[in-house]
Design an enzyme around this catalytic site. Sequence first.
Site, mmCIF file in Angstrom:
data_model
loop_
_atom_site.group_PDB
_atom_site.id
_atom_site.type_symbol
_atom_site.label_atom_id
_atom_site.label_comp_id
_atom_site.label_asym_id
_atom_site.label_seq_id
_atom_site.Cartn_x
_atom_site.Cartn_y
_atom_site.Cartn_z
ATOM 1 N N GLU A 1 0.589 -1.327 0.020
ATOM 2 C CA GLU A 1 0.000 -0.015 -0.124
ATOM 3 C C GLU A 1 0.871 1.453 -0.117
ATOM 4 O OE1 GLU A 1 -3.407 -2.210 2.758
ATOM 5 O OE2 GLU A 1 -2.335 -0.211 3.519
ATOM 6 N N CYS B 1 3.152 8.094 1.551
ATOM 7 C CA CYS B 1 3.492 7.237 2.620
ATOM 8 C C CYS B 1 4.145 5.992 1.783
ATOM 9 C CB CYS B 1 2.535 7.138 3.588
ATOM 10 S SG CYS B 1 3.077 5.922 4.849
ATOM 11 N N CYS C 1 5.237 -8.045 7.380
ATOM 12 C CA CYS C 1 6.194 -7.310 8.146
ATOM 13 C C CYS C 1 6.440 -8.424 9.446
ATOM 14 C CB CYS C 1 5.633 -5.836 8.846
ATOM 15 S SG CYS C 1 6.975 -5.087 10.076
ATOM 16 N N CYS D 1 3.554 -5.795 15.364
ATOM 17 C CA CYS D 1 2.984 -4.911 16.171
ATOM 18 C C CYS D 1 1.383 -5.088 16.117
ATOM 19 C CB CYS D 1 3.180 -3.377 15.955
ATOM 20 S SG CYS D 1 5.052 -2.873 15.605
ATOM 21 N N CYS E 1 -1.551 -3.091 14.341
ATOM 22 C CA CYS E 1 -1.184 -2.729 12.907
ATOM 23 C C CYS E 1 -1.643 -4.077 12.208
ATOM 24 C CB CYS E 1 0.240 -2.499 12.744
ATOM 25 S SG CYS E 1 0.726 -2.381 11.150
ATOM 26 N N GLY F 1 5.837 -2.402 6.486
ATOM 27 C CA GLY F 1 7.196 -2.838 6.719
ATOM 28 C C GLY F 1 8.075 -2.160 7.643
ATOM 29 N N GLU F 2 9.343 -2.599 8.252
ATOM 30 C CA GLU F 2 10.060 -1.732 8.837
ATOM 31 C C GLU F 2 11.289 -1.614 7.960
ATOM 32 O OE1 GLU F 2 10.848 -0.700 12.046
ATOM 33 O OE2 GLU F 2 12.719 -0.360 11.066
ATOM 34 N N SER G 1 10.580 6.041 9.161
ATOM 35 C CA SER G 1 10.025 5.659 10.582
ATOM 36 C C SER G 1 10.554 4.187 10.943
ATOM 37 C CB SER G 1 8.504 5.918 10.556
ATOM 38 O OG SER G 1 7.916 5.411 11.768
ATOM 39 N N SER H 1 9.131 5.014 16.409
ATOM 40 C CA SER H 1 7.528 4.959 16.694
ATOM 41 C C SER H 1 7.775 4.381 18.351
ATOM 42 C CB SER H 1 6.826 3.717 16.153
ATOM 43 O OG SER H 1 6.908 4.104 14.819
ATOM 44 N N LEU H 2 7.113 4.929 19.218
ATOM 45 C CA LEU H 2 7.423 4.715 20.567
ATOM 46 C C LEU H 2 6.212 3.935 21.168
ATOM 47 C CD1 LEU H 2 9.340 4.945 22.800
ATOM 48 C CD2 LEU H 2 8.912 7.042 23.388
ATOM 49 N N ASN I 1 -6.107 4.846 14.760
ATOM 50 C CA ASN I 1 -7.344 4.380 13.636
ATOM 51 C C ASN I 1 -7.852 3.067 14.233
ATOM 52 O OD1 ASN I 1 -8.073 6.353 12.009
ATOM 53 N ND2 ASN I 1 -6.466 5.981 10.537
ATOM 54 N N CYS J 1 -1.998 1.672 8.177
ATOM 55 C CA CYS J 1 -1.351 0.636 7.480
ATOM 56 C C CYS J 1 -1.466 -0.661 7.293
ATOM 57 C CB CYS J 1 0.076 0.713 8.141
ATOM 58 S SG CYS J 1 1.260 -0.578 7.704
#
Length: 349
Positions: free
Chosen positions: A95, A108, A115, A119, A122, A160-161, A192, A214-215, A290, A333
């Site tokens: 995406e 983005c 991934c 997380c 997500c 993805g990271e 990010s 991302s915390l 979201n 995402c």
Amino acid sequence: MDSALRENIKGLPIDALEARMVELGHPAFRGRQLFRWIYSERENDFEKMTDLSKAFRSELLEKFCLPTVQIVEERKSVDGTIKYLVQLPDGEKVESVYIPAEDRYTLCVSTQVGCKMACSFCATGYQKFTRDLKSWEIVEQLMVIKPPHPVTNIVMMGMGEPFDNYDEVIKALKIFQDPMGIKLGKRHITVSTVGLTPKIQQFVDANLGKLAISLHGTTDEQRSEIMPINKKYPINHLMETCKNLKFKGKGRVTFEYILFDGFNDSLDDAHRLAKLVSEFPCKINLLAYNENSFSKLKRPSEDRVLAFQDVLSSYYITTTYRRSRGRDIAAACGQLKTEVANRSLRQLQ
Ligand code: SF4
């Protein structure tokens, strides 16, 4: 030569393309000419590169290919956000999201299919990791869209990271910025990460874009519950890494902090967050979650977000609160890919 056997020369930064031309016995400037055609003129047909000699064009046609990706679904939000589902040559899908704002038009982009970071908030984290994107597949997400306004900013915050696909991401960043091609300045590009600390200083040294981390949690217990990577690189280790970063010029870290109702959005969390980042210059971007069907986590009220922001401001921390965009088109995402995959499954049943 069979098209499948031709060498793909997309995704090479300009110096690598020059070197490839020199290997073939051509002057280096041929590489620059090609680069300009591909990324500035956005031309994928060697025959149309009219300032190249006929013999050179024939050789290019014989030896190389310029593959592309395809947009297979496009959704437009009432707020102008556009979400694209992009199909790669092997049929995999990722995406990209175009987000217009007053003074910037951001794309983005994704860096992996699926991934590994898992997380829990997500949708991509629930899709199995399939493969890394090649540098050209990252760049091509910008090349194929036709947004209402030219893109001015890139964020690598899609599927993805990025630091888990570091080398291809670096090549893509070089291409995005090259003055012979797309010409986006490094101040207009943000990468990010969930906090793969071994790569963070390396990225800062490369000086190819801004760093966002991302915390989303203020204690290890809390953060590990939603971001498994925290077990490997816990918060104190992450903060120590940030404290010791050596930026060229006036760089600083931006922390992304998604607020989840009743989970990490208390005033105690806000005070803890302020103390965590007190030893180095940084900025905090707050986002309200979201919601999606995969996670039980909820979106907090606007009042809770603003109260959280007030606490951070009382510590003189630069804090922005970005209203979610594209909520009506599953712009978070991984949501669109999951929806389309579920739809295809239903059609097969
Ligand atoms: S938030 Fe980013 S790193 Fe975490 S699972 Fe989703 S895509 Fe991967």
